[in-house]
Design an enzyme around this catalytic site. Structure first.
Site, PDB file in Angstrom:
ATOM      1  N   HIS A  67       0.968  -1.250   0.138  1.00 37.09           N
ATOM      2  CA  HIS A  67      -0.147  -0.064   0.001  1.00 37.09           C
ATOM      3  C   HIS A  67       0.916   1.213  -0.076  1.00 37.09           C
ATOM      4  CE1 HIS A  67      -2.176   3.357   2.045  1.00 37.09           C
ATOM      5  NE2 HIS A  67      -3.324   3.041   1.090  1.00 37.09           N
ATOM      6  N   CYS A  81      -4.932  34.176 -14.769  1.00 31.81           N
ATOM      7  CA  CYS A  81      -4.036  34.118 -14.077  1.00 31.81           C
ATOM      8  C   CYS A  81      -4.278  33.855 -12.495  1.00 31.81           C
ATOM      9  CB  CYS A  81      -3.222  35.421 -13.904  1.00 31.81           C
ATOM     10  SG  CYS A  81      -4.066  36.720 -13.444  1.00 31.81           S
TER      11      CYS A  81
HETATM   12  C1  PEP Z   1      -6.884  36.426  -8.881  1.00 33.84           C
HETATM   13  O1  PEP Z   1      -7.787  37.260  -7.966  1.00 33.84           O
HETATM   14  O2  PEP Z   1      -7.266  35.548  -9.341  1.00 33.84           O
HETATM   15  C2  PEP Z   1      -5.459  36.969  -9.002  1.00 33.84           C
HETATM   16  C3  PEP Z   1      -4.696  36.368  -9.686  1.00 33.84           C
HETATM   17  O3  PEP Z   1      -5.186  38.093  -8.161  1.00 33.84           O
HETATM   18  P1  PEP Z   1      -4.711  37.843  -6.753  1.00 33.84           P
HETATM   19  O4  PEP Z   1      -4.571  36.499  -6.252  1.00 33.84           O
HETATM   20  O5  PEP Z   1      -3.523  38.640  -6.697  1.00 33.84           O
HETATM   21  O6  PEP Z   1      -5.841  38.755  -5.947  1.00 33.84           O
END
Ligand code: PEP
Ligand code: MG
Length: 717
Positions: free
Chosen positions: A296, A673
């Site tokens: 496991h 992002c």
């Molecule tokens: C988000 O809000 O997805 C972003 C990338 O900005 P932060 O995480 O810096 O608020």
């Protein structure tokens, strides 16, 4: 019973011992369940079937599914079949085998075998089995047949198989086969070999690799010099590659508790069981006393990409008192240890680790991925070092540089605090003048690291109170620097207090109240770009300035005006040509819903799905962890929407923004992002809705490249 009788193997117990044991189990059953263990085989069978169905809902299954993106709604199935017995004497046995080595991917039978035993004995690791090759001497006929079956199965599934089998009185029974779990290294080797053997196309090979697995290739290894100088004090099986060092813990709960305190831990167990899964996840490495390569601990650790050494029988374990001895040394909770999941070596103390080097097959598979993907992959990087690492891992640009992360160093924060606590625009501008050279230097280094690839710089985002001093001594320093009294500074700090800072004075709201901040940041971006453009005429240096947390087009227009006026003045003063873009993050639902208006002012959109998730759900991204557990238990959520994009709600807002934005601005480019930019299923969604790029942390860049290729390949077929 084994300890009592002074034996180590189940089969060494006598029939009377087993009878006694069965009696004890029955008594235990009665004391727990309140009735006798059923004698009726049908009742026993139904009990067993129900137990399998129930297992779908146990806590560890829920954790496993969440980690592996398996929906709860799938449910499970039960096969009922007659039993073949591997424990009816010395002409019987059982084994587990892979058609290729699950650790390295090398072609050839790899597995383990036990005579006079049941499958459970192999997988639970209670006996350390023999190598599969030894089966040839014991059971030549069955072994020959088994190797033929292996080939048939692998040719049919065109993938490495993981098979379980039993030999009953010399006759071979195949119990099951499935595509074998493997390390990332093996996955790459097998994919390349299957292409070379003509079994798979490049596209199929790319599709076979679990992107999340790649992470393990990027894990640290021991520093070679330190390793050479170290002497192993013991050896087990190298069950899951990588290097781990940390403090010894003996239970899964302790592993979690120490890890929560920020300590690196190595979980040491006699053997692991599924109950240990949370502890195994929290640990840097796992060391077990018993168990083979298919135990496991070994299988689960390989799946997780966690380093594991199994079956070190030399360890004298005292689980009760939380200690063990090996090579004359005693280790207690908190002692330091290092383990090598490739060689199986165990060392006392800490051996420093270094970043992993990337093997040849990795590059080959990544090249295929790049050939088939259409989605670009950028990185979220705030320092030149992160940017360089991301470039090495294949990032094609920076999708997010969080400029607030550039202010935390001692001398910078001092100037920044002066800026926050300024009473007049002049005072503020004077403080900003001090910050400008730092920013400019940072941006220049980022452009240099990216060698002409796009770099998106996001303007200041966090609430100002995050920067103000809390210690008396720092408050005094700031007061002295500004010629103010300590009381004045304290009043300013108090005035910055917010009840809900995440929804407070942050993002472009800072630039609206203090346009001079946006002005300074624009100067730094443009001046850095001009310098780099001069030094590298062949690079395409085109700054992308990103305005965060916009909810209304007029807000963007207002800040953009400051940016454009400042940038154009800088460019004119330098007497150069420099193109630049001003875009916005889409991270407030209203921005997504009014994207047709916002797109008239934006050169690009970048979805900040961290905030977009927060505001779509109304869950604080800082606090949701406290109650999400209850949501999983109640089956309201299967996943953390901050890790895996909620395609139904947040995704609909993204689609809406694209549908509204693109028709009014045909040059608009669109990316993501938020944390989701490195999550494979979210990347697939981003491909589907037509994003141009995803941006993620450096170590997730290869994962995103592969996930993007898989999305492109699956949408083609
Ligand atoms: C988000 O809000 O997805 C972003 C990338 O900005 P932060 O995480 O810096 O608020
Ligand atoms: Mg954000």
């Amino acid at each position: 019973m084994k300890a009592d009788r002074g034996v180590t193997q189940d089969v060494e117990l006598t029939a009377d011992d087993l009878k006694e044991l069965a009696g004890q189990f029955k008594a235990e059953y009665k004391s727990k369940i309140g009735q006798d263990f059923p004698d009726d085989p049908k009742e026993q069978l139904m009990g067993a079937i129900k137990a399998v169905f129930r297992s779908w809902d146990n806590p560890r299954a829920n954790v496993y599914r969440r980690d592996n993106d398996i929906p709860y709604s799938w449910g499970t199935a039960v096969n009922v079949q007659s039993m073949a017995f591997g424990n009816m004497g010395d002409d019987c046995g059982t084994g587990v085998a892979f058609t290729r080595d699950p650790a390295t991917g090398a072609k050839g039978l790899f597995g383990e075998f036990l005579t006079n035993a049941q499958g459970e004995d192999v997988v639970a690791g209670v006996r350390t089995p023999m190598k599969i090759a030894e089966m040839e001497q014991k059971f030549p006929e069955a072994f020959k047949q088994f190797t033929e079956v292996c080939k048939t199965l692998e040719d049919h599934y065109r993938d490495m198989q993981d098979m379980e089998f039993t030999v009953e009185h010399g006759k071979l029974y195949m119990l099951q086969t499935r595509n074998g779990k493997r390390t990332a290294q093996a996955a790459l080797q097998i994919a390349c070999d299957l292409v070379d053997e003509g079994m798979r196309t490049e596209e199929e090979a790319v599709a076979m690799i679990d992107p999340r697995n790649l992470d393990t290739l990027l894990h640290p290894q021991f520093d070679a010099a330190a390793l050479k100088a170290a002497t192993p004090m013991g050896k087990g099986l190298g069950a899951s590659p990588g290097a781990a060092c940390g403090k010894v813990v003996f239970t899964a709960d302790d592993a979690v508790a120490w890890a929560e305190k920020g300590e690196k831990v190595v979980l040491v167990r006699l053997e692991t069981s599924p109950e240990d899964i949370t502890g195994m996840k929290a640990a840097q490495g796992i060391l077990t006393v018993r168990g083979g390569m298919t135990s496991h601990a070994a299988v689960v650790a390989r799946g997780m990409g966690t380093c594991c050494v199994s079956g070190c029988g030399d360890i004298a374990m005292d689980e009760e008192d939380k200690k063990f001895t090996l090579a004359g040394q005693t280790f207690t909770e908190g002692s330091e240890i290092s383990i090598d999941g490739t060689t199986g070596n165990i060392y006392g103390g800490i051996i420093p680790t270094v970043d992993a080097s990337i093997a040849g097959t990795f590059g080959r598979v990544m090249a295929w991925a790049d050939k088939y993907r259409t989605l670009k992959v950028r990185t979220n990087a705030d320092t030149p070092a992160d940017a360089k690492k991301a470039r090495e891992l294949g990032a094609e640009g920076i999708g997010l540089c969080r400029t607030e992360h550039m202010f935390f160093e001692e001398d910078r924060i001092a100037a920044f605090r002066e800026m926050i606590c300024a009473d007049t625009v002049e005072e503020r501008e004077a403080a900003l003048e001090k910050i400008l050279p730092y920013q400019q230097g940072d941006f220049k280094a980022l452009y240099e690291a990216l060698e002409g690839n796009p770099v998106t710089i996001r303007f200041l985002d966090p609430p100002l109170h995050e920067f103000v001093p809390t210690e008396e001594e720092d408050i005094k320093k700031l007061a002295d620097a500004q010629g103010k009294s300590v009381e004045d500074i304290k009043t300013i700090i108090a005035s910055l207090h917010e009840f809900n800072p995440m929804m407070g004075h942050r993002g472009c709201r800072l630039a609206v109240t203090y346009p001079e901040i946006a002005k300074m940041q624009t100067k730094a971006v443009i001046r850095a770009a001009i310098e780099v453009q001069k030094e590298h005429a062949d690079w395409n240096v085109k700054p992308e300035i990103m305005i965060p947390l916009v909810c209304e087009v007029k807000e963007l227009k207002y800040v953009k005006k400051v940016v454009v006026e400042t940038a154009d003045a800088e460019i004119a003063a330098a007497g150069v040509n420099l193109e630049y873009e001003v875009g916005t993050m889409i991270e407030i639902p209203r921005a997504a819903l009014t994207a047709d208006e916002i797109a008239t002012e934006a050169d690009f959109f970048c979805f900040g799905t961290n905030d977009l998730t927060q505001m779509t759900f109304g869950f604080s991204r800082d606090d949701a962890g406290k109650f999400l557990g209850a949501y999983y238990d109640a089956k309201i959520f299967e996943n953390d929407p901050f890790a895996k994009l909620d395609q139904t709600g947040v995704g609909k807002l993204m689609e809406t923004a694209i549908k509204l934005g693109k028709p009014v601005n045909n040059k608009l480019h669109v990316g993501i992002c938020g944390e989701h930019g490195g999550d494979p299923s979210s990347v697939e969604f981003c491909h589907k809705i037509g994003l141009d790029y995803v941006s993620c942390s450096p170590f997730r860049v290869p994962i995103a490249r592969l996930a993007a290729a898989q999305a492109a390949i699956s949408s083609k077929h």
